[in-house]
Design a protein around this motif. Structure first.
Motif, PDB file in Angstrom:
ATOM      1  N   TYR A  21     -28.164   6.163  -4.863  1.00 54.80           N
ATOM      2  CA  TYR A  21     -27.838   7.375  -5.633  1.00 54.80           C
ATOM      3  C   TYR A  21     -26.985   7.030  -6.849  1.00 54.80           C
ATOM      4  CZ  TYR A  21     -29.616   9.870  -1.565  1.00 54.80           C
ATOM      5  OH  TYR A  21     -30.412  10.338  -0.558  1.00 54.80           O
ATOM      6  N   ASP A  22     -26.090   6.057  -6.683  1.00 54.99           N
ATOM      7  CA  ASP A  22     -25.316   5.613  -7.839  1.00 54.99           C
ATOM      8  C   ASP A  22     -26.225   4.964  -8.873  1.00 54.99           C
ATOM      9  OD1 ASP A  22     -22.439   6.194  -7.672  1.00 54.99           O
ATOM     10  OD2 ASP A  22     -22.553   5.101  -5.783  1.00 54.99           O
ATOM     11  N   GLU A  23     -27.218   4.245  -8.416  1.00 55.12           N
ATOM     12  CA  GLU A  23     -28.154   3.630  -9.352  1.00 55.12           C
ATOM     13  C   GLU A  23     -28.907   4.696 -10.128  1.00 55.12           C
ATOM     14  OE1 GLU A  23     -30.602   1.058  -7.072  1.00 55.12           O
ATOM     15  OE2 GLU A  23     -28.996  -0.345  -6.553  1.00 55.12           O
ATOM     16  N   GLN A  24     -29.307   5.773  -9.430  1.00 56.52           N
ATOM     17  CA  GLN A  24     -30.008   6.871 -10.111  1.00 56.52           C
ATOM     18  C   GLN A  24     -29.110   7.538 -11.149  1.00 56.52           C
ATOM     19  OE1 GLN A  24     -31.664   9.661  -7.294  1.00 56.52           O
ATOM     20  NE2 GLN A  24     -32.456   8.025  -5.971  1.00 56.52           N
TER      21      GLN A  24
ATOM     22  N   ASN B  76     -19.805  17.059  -5.285  1.00 59.39           N
ATOM     23  CA  ASN B  76     -18.761  16.215  -4.722  1.00 59.39           C
ATOM     24  C   ASN B  76     -18.649  14.893  -5.484  1.00 59.39           C
ATOM     25  OD1 ASN B  76     -16.945  14.821  -3.153  1.00 59.39           O
ATOM     26  ND2 ASN B  76     -17.917  15.332  -1.213  1.00 59.39           N
ATOM     27  N   THR B  77     -17.523  14.731  -6.179  1.00 58.38           N
ATOM     28  CA  THR B  77     -17.297  13.504  -6.949  1.00 58.38           C
ATOM     29  C   THR B  77     -17.296  12.278  -6.048  1.00 58.38           C
ATOM     30  OG1 THR B  77     -15.961  14.792  -8.499  1.00 58.38           O
ATOM     31  CG2 THR B  77     -15.719  12.405  -8.581  1.00 58.38           C
ATOM     32  N   GLU B  78     -16.920  12.442  -4.804  1.00 64.30           N
ATOM     33  CA  GLU B  78     -16.844  11.311  -3.884  1.00 64.30           C
ATOM     34  C   GLU B  78     -18.196  10.957  -3.273  1.00 64.30           C
ATOM     35  OE1 GLU B  78     -14.017  12.665  -1.059  1.00 64.30           O
ATOM     36  OE2 GLU B  78     -12.286  12.453  -2.405  1.00 64.30           O
ATOM     37  N   ASP B  79     -19.207  11.816  -3.471  1.00 60.07           N
ATOM     38  CA  ASP B  79     -20.505  11.630  -2.819  1.00 60.07           C
ATOM     39  C   ASP B  79     -21.609  11.533  -3.876  1.00 60.07           C
ATOM     40  OD1 ASP B  79     -22.760  11.611  -1.265  1.00 60.07           O
ATOM     41  OD2 ASP B  79     -22.508  13.635  -0.457  1.00 60.07           O
ATOM     42  N   PRO B  80     -22.146  10.343  -4.129  1.00 59.13           N
ATOM     43  CA  PRO B  80     -23.185  10.201  -5.152  1.00 59.13           C
ATOM     44  C   PRO B  80     -24.449  10.991  -4.836  1.00 59.13           C
ATOM     45  CG  PRO B  80     -23.007   8.195  -3.851  1.00 59.13           C
ATOM     46  CD  PRO B  80     -21.848   9.067  -3.450  1.00 59.13           C
ATOM     47  N   ARG B  81     -24.728  11.228  -3.563  1.00 58.78           N
ATOM     48  CA  ARG B  81     -25.915  12.001  -3.213  1.00 58.78           C
ATOM     49  C   ARG B  81     -25.764  13.440  -3.673  1.00 58.78           C
ATOM     50  NH1 ARG B  81     -28.727  12.421   2.823  1.00 58.78           N
ATOM     51  NH2 ARG B  81     -30.429  13.837   2.206  1.00 58.78           N
TER      52      ARG B  81
ATOM     53  N   LEU C 281     -20.588  11.564 -14.590  1.00 57.35           N
ATOM     54  CA  LEU C 281     -19.752  10.594 -15.291  1.00 57.35           C
ATOM     55  C   LEU C 281     -18.326  10.611 -14.751  1.00 57.35           C
ATOM     56  CD1 LEU C 281     -19.862   8.501 -17.533  1.00 57.35           C
ATOM     57  CD2 LEU C 281     -19.343  10.306 -19.182  1.00 57.35           C
ATOM     58  N   GLY C 282     -17.868  11.788 -14.326  1.00 57.40           N
ATOM     59  CA  GLY C 282     -16.522  11.908 -13.782  1.00 57.40           C
ATOM     60  C   GLY C 282     -16.300  11.076 -12.535  1.00 57.40           C
ATOM     61  N   ARG C 283     -17.361  10.828 -11.786  1.00 58.70           N
ATOM     62  CA  ARG C 283     -17.225  10.009 -10.567  1.00 58.70           C
ATOM     63  C   ARG C 283     -16.667   8.627 -10.912  1.00 58.70           C
ATOM     64  NH1 ARG C 283     -18.658   8.597  -5.518  1.00 58.70           N
ATOM     65  NH2 ARG C 283     -19.726   6.634  -5.127  1.00 58.70           N
ATOM     66  N   TYR C 284     -17.198   8.006 -11.942  1.00 55.16           N
ATOM     67  CA  TYR C 284     -16.801   6.642 -12.294  1.00 55.16           C
ATOM     68  C   TYR C 284     -15.492   6.639 -13.065  1.00 55.16           C
ATOM     69  CZ  TYR C 284     -21.579   6.515 -10.818  1.00 55.16           C
ATOM     70  OH  TYR C 284     -22.709   6.704 -10.080  1.00 55.16           O
TER      71      TYR C 284
ATOM     72  N   SER D 285     -19.736  -2.984  -7.343  1.00 53.62           N
ATOM     73  CA  SER D 285     -20.108  -3.167  -5.946  1.00 53.62           C
ATOM     74  C   SER D 285     -20.611  -1.874  -5.345  1.00 53.62           C
ATOM     75  CB  SER D 285     -18.901  -3.679  -5.154  1.00 53.62           C
ATOM     76  OG  SER D 285     -17.851  -2.723  -5.170  1.00 53.62           O
ATOM     77  N   LEU D 286     -20.052  -0.777  -5.815  1.00 49.09           N
ATOM     78  CA  LEU D 286     -20.501   0.520  -5.333  1.00 49.09           C
ATOM     79  C   LEU D 286     -21.942   0.767  -5.757  1.00 49.09           C
ATOM     80  CD1 LEU D 286     -19.445   3.370  -4.143  1.00 49.09           C
ATOM     81  CD2 LEU D 286     -19.339   4.005  -6.544  1.00 49.09           C
TER      82      LEU D 286
END
Length: 878
Positions: free
Chosen positions: A217-220, A612-617, A548-551, A210-211
């Motif tokens: 940015y997540d798609e990129q 920032n792991t919390e910010d995909p941008r 990758l760490g974000r997910y 969903s994110l």
């Protein structure tokens, strides 16, 4: 009962009269004075028809009486057992249990029993400890129990006692040289990352899915991540294109070194032209992450401003793991064969040769065609002729053999000019040597540092460069002057081959050549290749790890994980500060300063905030230079490496980012950074068997707590103690305190220097106590984790584990030891002793607990036990 439950009977029934009015059996009015006898009343009740309600209440009464009788019997039996074991006499009392049941008729049943009990009552054994029966505790207990080998004596061989079962059940995979809990968790993490990188990951990760849909940015990011992963998995295509990408890279290296891609100033002397070419090729290699001649990094200027990012220049990595390998004939022979295979495979030169055709078709016909080089240099050489024109040309195979031998000699000289690793890792004063930028070339006149820097940072030249060795560059100058140019060119080509062959297809000669060397150095079974997906996940992680760490974090690091882990860390810091007041070798002034440094530590848990792991941008901007196309895996990795080098150089001259990390969130590790005075714990290590938020404290403090205490203690080890609370390099302890520390450091150096590992050839190799002293002192911090656990212990919440007949103190140390379970091949063990500042895992356990009296007390070790030495022989820091 639930507060919303309804009463069994309605209010109207509850207020109904308890008895009904009835007539006398002989016709006497009910209000007459004469009262019927008990027999008459009972007969009347029996003869009266029973209503449905009466029947229900009678049945309930009978059940209640039956249960009451059972209770009375059990009570009497318990008292009998208690009387049976009494030692001091007792008193006999009579207990009467009366049960009254109410229905339309009232029935009273009385039961009398006589029991005896001691006065005062005394239990014959300690009360049973409460046991944690949650699913987490049951799983943990099972894991601990299966890992143990209780046939061992914990006071003699605690490592095998705590880990013997696990070691037997977890042999080393054929494609690896070692396998332990660290590797096990890393493998689990990679499997999770593999699901994230798979095209169908949305079916496994609903929240992430969903994110993705809501963030471009997540798609990129996911497009880059999955593109790199898929290019790595396409083994058929990699084998089809063969060595082509690596050949293109090495051909470029040759062209740069020969000056074919640069404008050569005809007014420059030959030595100046050679300097420009050497500078250009080293800059080209370094821009692609290929080590050659020297290495570089960026970090704070610890002598002036620890937060000002400065260029550091040090010795390079070698083709073999350490200088000791260049003295082993069998290893050198194998290494030379590997280099020879690379040189032949990556030789792009072509020459005209004659090849004889099929004699049946054209018995006298010879054709001329272009083929890969068979003779080098092109014959005759030089083209203008010399006295050697009559000599036969050098065969390509012979030339590769000669150059391979010369490369080994060249690298061996570089190794001998390099600092020993115990100085490089353990002496921050000796390795801090700032040199003005304008003077650095004086040590290495064969190299133009101004041109080199302009390749990376045209607008941001460093004012000073910090050298880890004051002699290395001048030694390198002499080595370069004594080395032929064809040997240097071959050295640069093989450096690229060693660095990038692993990105080729497994059927290529280059991949197989480098793999054959790795198999011997690490004890890997010949021809054994691990799971391709596991390898590819590792490569994606190394190239795009912050993204990758974000997910990874979103799937593994939720709930109270950060809060609980942070509390463990802060508890240990508090225990450390308390212990400073009791150290006989540390005076009050130094103790106060040490407490101040502990308070100033930056504690980072879970994941970085820059990027920032919390910010995909933020992550997309970090990786915008990385171009992942439908190209080869080789080219994609090259793109990621170039972007990483650009980021490294852009930091020069800037202030340290306090939110930056040196590890990815999925990494199974932790670290202390002296100039930043920070301890960092990625989410990747905050998993079983190191940590789980709902584990009892003695397990979390014994496992993750020892990791936290280790990193904290690094701030005060042989190297860390030389940095003050601001990360500046200076002596901030008093002389007497430093002297007291040095005595204990020598003790631990001597202790670990006596440990040995098998070399796989019937011999022994000693652990380098000087190289490992900092890490060994870090391990001594386990006592702080023990004290921190004791300080917060609550017997009402920390229940014991089911099925384990161990005290909490024993389980604390078992939890510590099982973290280090590892099977390792002799070859890998030798490589570790020679190159790793960490001691072998067995000695990280035995060396540590033998210096902690609380361990011997927990297991009631005799004073003659191996792991319970006399107090005067212990190396106790804290």
């Amino acid at each position: 009962m639930s507060p919303n439950a309804q009463p069994l009977l309605s209010p109207s029934l509850e207020t109904a009269p308890l008895l009904q009015n009835v007539s006398h059996p002989d016709g006497v009015p009910a209000d007459q004075d004469e009262e019927p006898s008990f027999i008459d009343r009972l007969a009347a009740i029996v003869q009266e028809p029973l209503s449905p309600l009466t029947k229900v209440l009678l049945i309930a009464t009978l059940i209640f009486l039956l249960l009451s009788s059972v209770f009375i019997g059990l009570f009497a039996g318990a008292q009998h057992k208690l009387n049976h074991g009494e030692r001091n006499g007792g008193a006999t009392v009579t207990v009467t249990a009366t049960v009254t049941t109410t229905s339309q008729a009232t029935t009273t049943a009385a039961s009398t029993t006589t029991v005896s009990y001691p006065v005062p009552p005394e239990p014959t054994s300690p009360p049973e400890e409460p046991v944690c029966l949650s699913a987490s505790c049951i799983s943990l207990a099972s894991s601990v129990l299966s890992a143990l080998d209780e046939s061992e004596d914990p006071c003699e061989n605690f490592y095998d006692y705590a880990n013997g079962g696990w070691l037997k059940s977890n042999p080393i995979p054929s494609d690896k040289g070692k396998f332990g809990h660290f590797e096990e968790i890393a493998l689990q993490n990679k499997r999770l990352l593999q699901q994230i990188l798979s095209e169908d990951s949305s079916s496994h990760f609903s929240e992430t899915s969903s994110l993705m849909a809501s963030s471009p940015y997540d798609e990129q990011l996911l497009q880059k991540l999955r593109g790199l992963y898929q290019s790595c998995l396409d083994e058929d295509y990699l084998n089809e294109i063969g060595e082509t990408p690596l050949k293109e890279l090495t051909q470029k290296i040759r062209e740069v070194f020969r000056g074919k891609t640069t404008v050569v100033d005809i007014l420059k002397s030959k030595s100046e032209q050679e300097r420009d070419r050497l500078t250009a090729v080293v800059a080209y290699l370094h821009s692609r992450g290929i080590g050659a001649l020297f290495s570089y990094t960026t970090d704070g200027d610890v002598g002036n401003d620890p937060n000002l990012m400065t260029l550091w220049i040090s010795q390079p990595d070698l083709g073999l793991p350490s200088k000791e390998y260049y003295e082993e004939e069998s290893i050198v022979d194998l290494y030379q064969k590997t280099l020879k295979r690379l040189l032949i495979t990556l030789d792009n030169e072509e020459d005209t040769i004659l090849e004889e055709q099929d004699m049946d078709e054209a018995p006298s016909k010879l054709v001329v065609h272009e083929e890969r080089l068979k003779v080098w240099p092109p014959w005759p050489w030089p083209p203008w002729g010399d006295d050697d024109d009559g000599d036969s040309p050098e065969n390509r195979t012979e030339r590769a053999q000669r150059l391979a031998k010369e490369i080994v000699k060249f690298e061996k000289r570089i190794a001998n000019a390099s600092l020993d690793l115990d100085i490089l890792y353990q002496d921050p004063i000796a390795t801090y040597n700032p040199v003005p930028f304008k003077n650095v070339s004086a040590s290495l006149p064969e190299f133009d540092f101004s041109t080199y820097f302009s390749t990376f940072a045209p607008r941001n030249f460093p004012n000073a460069i910090i050298l880890t060795s004051t002699t290395y560059l001048s030694d390198l100058s002499r080595i370069l002057n004594d080395t032929n140019k064809d040997v240097l060119e071959a050295y640069f080509v093989t450096r690229a081959g060693l660095a990038y062959s692993s990105y080729l297809g497994l059927e290529t000669e280059a991949w197989q050549a480098v793999r054959s060397l790795e198999e011997v150095l690490n004890g890997i079974k010949k021809g054994a290749v691990g799971d391709r997906a596991e390898y590819c996940v590792g490569r994606v992680e190394s190239a795009l790890g912050f993204a990758l760490g974000r997910y990874f974090v979103r799937e593994t690091f939720g709930g109270d994980s950060r809060r609980v882990a942070t509390k463990v860390i802060t508890d240990i810091i508090g225990a450390f500060k308390k212990s400073l007041k009791k150290l006989e070798w540390m005076d009050k002034k130094s103790a106060t300063a040490a407490a101040g440094k502990a308070d100033a530590l930056r504690v980072k848990v879970g994941y970085p905030l820059s990027p920032n792991t919390e910010d995909p941008r933020s992550l997309a901007n970090w990786y915008y230079r990385v171009t992942i196309k439908n190209d080869t895996f080789f080219e994609n990795m090259l793109s990621a490496e170039i972007a990483d080098q650009i980021r490294t150089w852009f930091r020069i001259g800037k202030q340290r980012d306090p939110q930056s990390w040196e590890m990815y969130a999925s990494t199974v590790n932790a670290y202390f950074n002296p100039p930043a005075n920070e301890i960092v714990f990625p989410a990747g290590i905050l998993r079983p068997p190191f940590f789980r938020g709902d584990w009892p404290g003695y397990m979390n403090y014994g496992s993750f707590g020892q990791v936290a205490a280790h990193e904290l203690t690094h701030a005060f080890d042989s190297a860390g103690r030389l940095y003050n609370q601001n990360g500046k390099l200076e002596e901030w302890w008093t002389n007497s305190t430093s002297n007291g520390f040095n005595v204990r450091q020598k003790c631990i150096v001597d202790q670990y220097s006596n440990y040995t590992v098998d070399d796989g050839k019937g011999g022994k190799i000693h652990v380098n106590g000087n190289l490992t002293s900092g890490e060994n002192i870090g391990d001594s911090g386990l006592i702080q984790a023990f004290r921190a656990w004791k300080a917060q212990y609550n017997d009402k919440t920390e229940f014991l584990l089911p099925g384990l007949n161990y005290t909490r103190e024993q389980l604390f140390f078992i939890s510590f030891a099982r973290s280090w379970a590892q099977n390792i091949k002799p070859q890998a063990a030798v490589a570790r002793v020679r190159t790793d500042p960490h001691s072998p895992n067995r000695y990280r356990v035995h060396g540590t607990v033998s210096n902690i009296p609380e361990f011997a007390a927990a297991f009631n070790c005799s004073r003659h036990a191996k792991l319970n030495p006399p107090q005067e022989k212990r190396c106790i820091f804290w």
